[in-house]
Design an enzyme around this catalytic site. Structure first.
Site: not given
Ligand code: ASP
Length: 330
Positions: A14, A58, A91-92
């Site tokens: 993101t 990710s 972020t995942d």
């Protein structure tokens, strides 16, 4: 004094994403140079070298790709002129890459991961500010000996313990074990505690097959047996409470261990250590019985972090005893 030198490795996520006006889908499209342009005073903080590593989300970063990325970061840190490396990441799974960097980085200089929850097409994107703070942390002498950090929302987390807690909220990251490591605020970079010490691991690969099995009430051993018959290299169990699993799966766990495949235990609780207290000396599935069966407790690591750790240990050809020792001390 020359400005500190920081390498910024970009991977997508993101933080580098924009909304495609034709399809409406959000995808990684910003180059490292585009991202740095959004930090107008970056030149006052550090002399930055941008390097694209990949441009993907990710959830598609595999463990071998994580190993390449972390190795690239560590190689950059070995250069005397480099103070720190920043990795921009989705972020995942940033917590997995962060865990790997924590395990592998022997340089005494930090790998500083950062990420964002709002993409660059949204109002109030958090990426540029997070990138700026991550560069400040990477450039700071205060960050020495921290192996791997995640910097988001003016907060510095030890990458070993940080986890994503909300699907969409920008304050998604938390460190349930011990809280944040420090702050990157307007007043400066401040750490609340020292980094701690732990040996590093040097895996030759991260290709082993290690599934995570979340246990459930009423579960039997068939899934554990299926994985053993499939030939997995090890298993991470996510049990309940202080580290307990349904007693009916214990025979399957014992067969897995007898086949010399390490079985690592984690809990679905978000904080607290594993405590192997329950048992009958038999097949209750309580943590006490699991330890007697040879299960390795993952201390305070989440299942996803324990899996990365186990992959690295298998890739480093470590014995089950050495793996056990490592997890107990983490
Ligand atoms: N939601 C994710 C992010 O924040 C997407 C990803 O992990 O790539 O970047």
């Amino acid at each position: 004094m020359p400005a500190p030198h920081v390498v910024v490795l970009t991977t997508g996520g993101t933080i580098a994403s924009l909304k495609d006006p034709d399809t409406g889908a959000v995808r990684a499209a910003a180059s490292p140079e585009d991202l740095l342009q959004l930090v107008p005073d970056v030149g006052d903080i550090a002399d930055v070298t941008p390097r694209p590593a990949m441009a993907i989300n990710s959830w598609n970063i595999t463990p071998p790709m994580m190993l390449d990325l972390v190795t690239t970061a560590i190689d950059a840190l070995r250069d005397d002129v480099t103070s720190g490396v920043v990795v921009t990441h989705g972020t995942d799974t940033v917590e997995e890459t962060g865990m790997l960097a924590w395990m592998l980085n022997p340089t005494g200089k930090p790998v500083v991961l950062t990420a964002a929850m709002r993409n660059l097409s949204e109002a109030g994107p958090d990426g540029p500010r997070n990138l700026r703070d991550a560069i400040r942390v990477a450039a700071s002498p205060e960050s020495r000996n921290w192996r791997s950090l995640l910097v988001v929302n003016e907060t510095i987390h030890d990458a070993r313990f940080v986890t994503k807690t909300s699907t969409v909220n920008p304050s998604t990251f938390a460190s349930p074990h011990g809280g944040p490591a420090g702050e990157a605020s307007v007043t400066g970079i401040e750490f609340f505690r020292p980094p701690g010490e732990h040996g590093t691991v040097s895996p030759a690969h991260l290709n082993a097959e290690v599934p995570i099995v979340k246990t459930w009430t009423g579960m039997d051993a068939s899934m554990i047996d299926w994985y053993r018959e499939r030939g997995v290299d090890g298993l991470v169990l996510e049990g309940s409470g202080a580290g307990n699993v349904p007693g009916a799966i214990l025979p399957g766990i014992e067969r897995m261990i007898a086949a010399d495949r390490p079985v690592v235990l984690t809990t679905r609780c978000i904080s607290g250590p594993l405590a192997p207290v329950y048992g009958t000396g038999g097949a209750s599935g309580g943590g006490f019985d699991l330890m007697r069966a040879g299960v390795i407790p993952a201390s305070r690591l989440t299942a996803q972090k324990a899996r990365i750790a186990l992959l690295a240990h298998i890739g480093a050809s470590m014995t089950n005893d050495a793996i056990n020792q490592w997890f107990r001390g983490v």
